[in-house]
Write a protein that holds these residues in place. Sequence first.
Motif, PDB file in Angstrom:
ATOM      1  N   ASN A 175      -0.776  11.879 -15.018  1.00  0.00           N
ATOM      2  CA  ASN A 175      -2.045  12.338 -15.716  1.00  0.00           C
ATOM      3  C   ASN A 175      -3.403  11.826 -14.948  1.00  0.00           C
ATOM      4  O   ASN A 175      -3.590  10.689 -15.348  1.00  0.00           O
ATOM      5  N   VAL A 176      -3.810  12.501 -13.938  1.00  0.00           N
ATOM      6  CA  VAL A 176      -4.860  12.070 -13.112  1.00  0.00           C
ATOM      7  C   VAL A 176      -5.816  13.065 -12.659  1.00  0.00           C
ATOM      8  O   VAL A 176      -5.608  14.125 -12.625  1.00  0.00           O
ATOM      9  N   GLU A 177      -6.972  12.759 -12.702  1.00  0.00           N
ATOM     10  CA  GLU A 177      -8.151  13.623 -12.015  1.00  0.00           C
ATOM     11  C   GLU A 177      -7.983  13.270 -10.658  1.00  0.00           C
ATOM     12  O   GLU A 177      -8.104  12.416 -10.073  1.00  0.00           O
ATOM     13  N   GLN A 178      -8.268  14.471  -9.947  1.00  0.00           N
ATOM     14  CA  GLN A 178      -8.200  14.377  -8.629  1.00  0.00           C
ATOM     15  C   GLN A 178      -9.641  15.210  -7.831  1.00  0.00           C
ATOM     16  O   GLN A 178     -10.010  16.063  -8.673  1.00  0.00           O
ATOM     17  N   GLU A 179     -10.334  14.412  -7.112  1.00  0.00           N
ATOM     18  CA  GLU A 179     -11.475  15.118  -6.531  1.00  0.00           C
ATOM     19  C   GLU A 179     -11.321  15.272  -4.948  1.00  0.00           C
ATOM     20  O   GLU A 179     -10.857  14.242  -4.203  1.00  0.00           O
ATOM     21  N   PHE A 180     -11.907  16.421  -4.535  1.00  0.00           N
ATOM     22  CA  PHE A 180     -11.813  16.501  -3.100  1.00  0.00           C
ATOM     23  C   PHE A 180     -13.049  16.966  -2.603  1.00  0.00           C
ATOM     24  O   PHE A 180     -13.533  17.934  -3.095  1.00  0.00           O
ATOM     25  N   ARG A 200      -4.065  22.655  -1.037  1.00  0.00           N
ATOM     26  CA  ARG A 200      -2.705  22.490  -0.201  1.00  0.00           C
ATOM     27  C   ARG A 200      -2.082  21.384  -0.991  1.00  0.00           C
ATOM     28  O   ARG A 200      -2.327  20.456  -0.854  1.00  0.00           O
ATOM     29  N   MET A 201      -0.708  21.620  -1.217  1.00  0.00           N
ATOM     30  CA  MET A 201       0.137  20.743  -1.715  1.00  0.00           C
ATOM     31  C   MET A 201       1.606  20.398  -0.761  1.00  0.00           C
ATOM     32  O   MET A 201       2.114  21.450  -0.764  1.00  0.00           O
ATOM     33  N   ILE A 234       2.505  12.062  -4.083  1.00  0.00           N
ATOM     34  CA  ILE A 234       1.781  13.267  -4.810  1.00  0.00           C
ATOM     35  C   ILE A 234       0.397  13.263  -4.654  1.00  0.00           C
ATOM     36  O   ILE A 234      -0.204  14.114  -4.236  1.00  0.00           O
ATOM     37  N   LYS A 235      -0.132  12.196  -5.005  1.00  0.00           N
ATOM     38  CA  LYS A 235      -1.528  12.160  -5.193  1.00  0.00           C
ATOM     39  C   LYS A 235      -2.233  12.157  -3.805  1.00  0.00           C
ATOM     40  O   LYS A 235      -3.407  12.468  -3.429  1.00  0.00           O
ATOM     41  N   GLN A 236      -1.545  11.501  -2.612  1.00  0.00           N
ATOM     42  CA  GLN A 236      -2.105  11.354  -1.360  1.00  0.00           C
ATOM     43  C   GLN A 236      -1.816  12.781  -0.551  1.00  0.00           C
ATOM     44  O   GLN A 236      -2.378  12.799   0.663  1.00  0.00           O
ATOM     45  N   ASN A 237      -0.837  13.657  -0.981  1.00  0.00           N
ATOM     46  CA  ASN A 237      -0.713  14.815  -0.207  1.00  0.00           C
ATOM     47  C   ASN A 237      -0.971  15.885  -0.979  1.00  0.00           C
ATOM     48  O   ASN A 237      -0.381  16.893  -0.924  1.00  0.00           O
ATOM     49  N   ILE A 238      -2.242  15.875  -1.409  1.00  0.00           N
ATOM     50  CA  ILE A 238      -2.888  17.132  -2.010  1.00  0.00           C
ATOM     51  C   ILE A 238      -4.273  17.214  -1.299  1.00  0.00           C
ATOM     52  O   ILE A 238      -4.887  16.453  -1.131  1.00  0.00           O
ATOM     53  N   GLU A 239      -4.875  18.505  -0.905  1.00  0.00           N
ATOM     54  CA  GLU A 239      -5.991  18.561  -0.319  1.00  0.00           C
ATOM     55  C   GLU A 239      -6.587  19.880  -0.477  1.00  0.00           C
ATOM     56  O   GLU A 239      -6.049  20.690  -1.008  1.00  0.00           O
TER      57      GLU A 239
END
Length: 254
Positions: A175-180, A200-201, A234-239
């Motif tokens: 359960n985490v916010e992701q900012e790109f 992209r995942m 997972i967190k590091q391989n989403i852009e």
Amino acid sequence: MRRTILAITAVTMLAACSDASPDGARISLSISTGAENGAAAANQGMFFSGTATGPISDGQNELVIEKAEVVLREIELERIETGDCDEALDDDACEEFEVGPLLLDLPLDGGTDHQVTIPIEPGTYDELEFDIHKVSNDDPEDAEFRAAHPDLVGISIRVQGTFNGDPFTFVTDLNVEQEFELNPPVVIDEETVTTNVTVRMDLAAWFRDQSGNLIHPAQANKGGEFESLVTENIKQNIEAFEDRDGDGDDQDES
């Protein structure tokens, strides 16, 4: 085979943005799976369907992903002059693709799956934000989603398939916010008719150790040996990036 979002209607698509751009500009959100260079990944047999494109292999182990689901919430584009969508006082500071939980059934052919299109106001947008969202068992904002998907309560990501022929189900309550950062930023001006942002995942990288060896996804479930490793993967391989032609490849974007 391309798959589409579950539990989304035309009403929520239009409600996501209250005011259409005066110039009629629109922006789409797409989801892609695969490594950064799609052609290279295909050559290495790193796509995900066990039918059309073959399994993922490290030379010793074989991983076939048959289904991958991700729940997102609060998907927003942030204007360049805005510090944070959560703290912005101006209702026009961020454009919202979707607020409530959204279930993504990820495309498993390494391709790109268009999800939703919304009107967008002119401006410069330099960040995409969303939450990888664990479905709550009591949050009113999750009530409709819970009713439609009771099997996903307490879960944000579920992946099913086989590892060396052994069936598995991997679930996480991440359960985490992701900012790109969007670099270059997405510019909506009088010349813009439509554009697209792709998330992209890289599924092939989720279930690998630091040496690149495949790991059994079942061993990454709650309390498992590889739980923290896969969570970080997972967190590091989403852009995210602007992808005007919606092909899932940012190499041809200028």
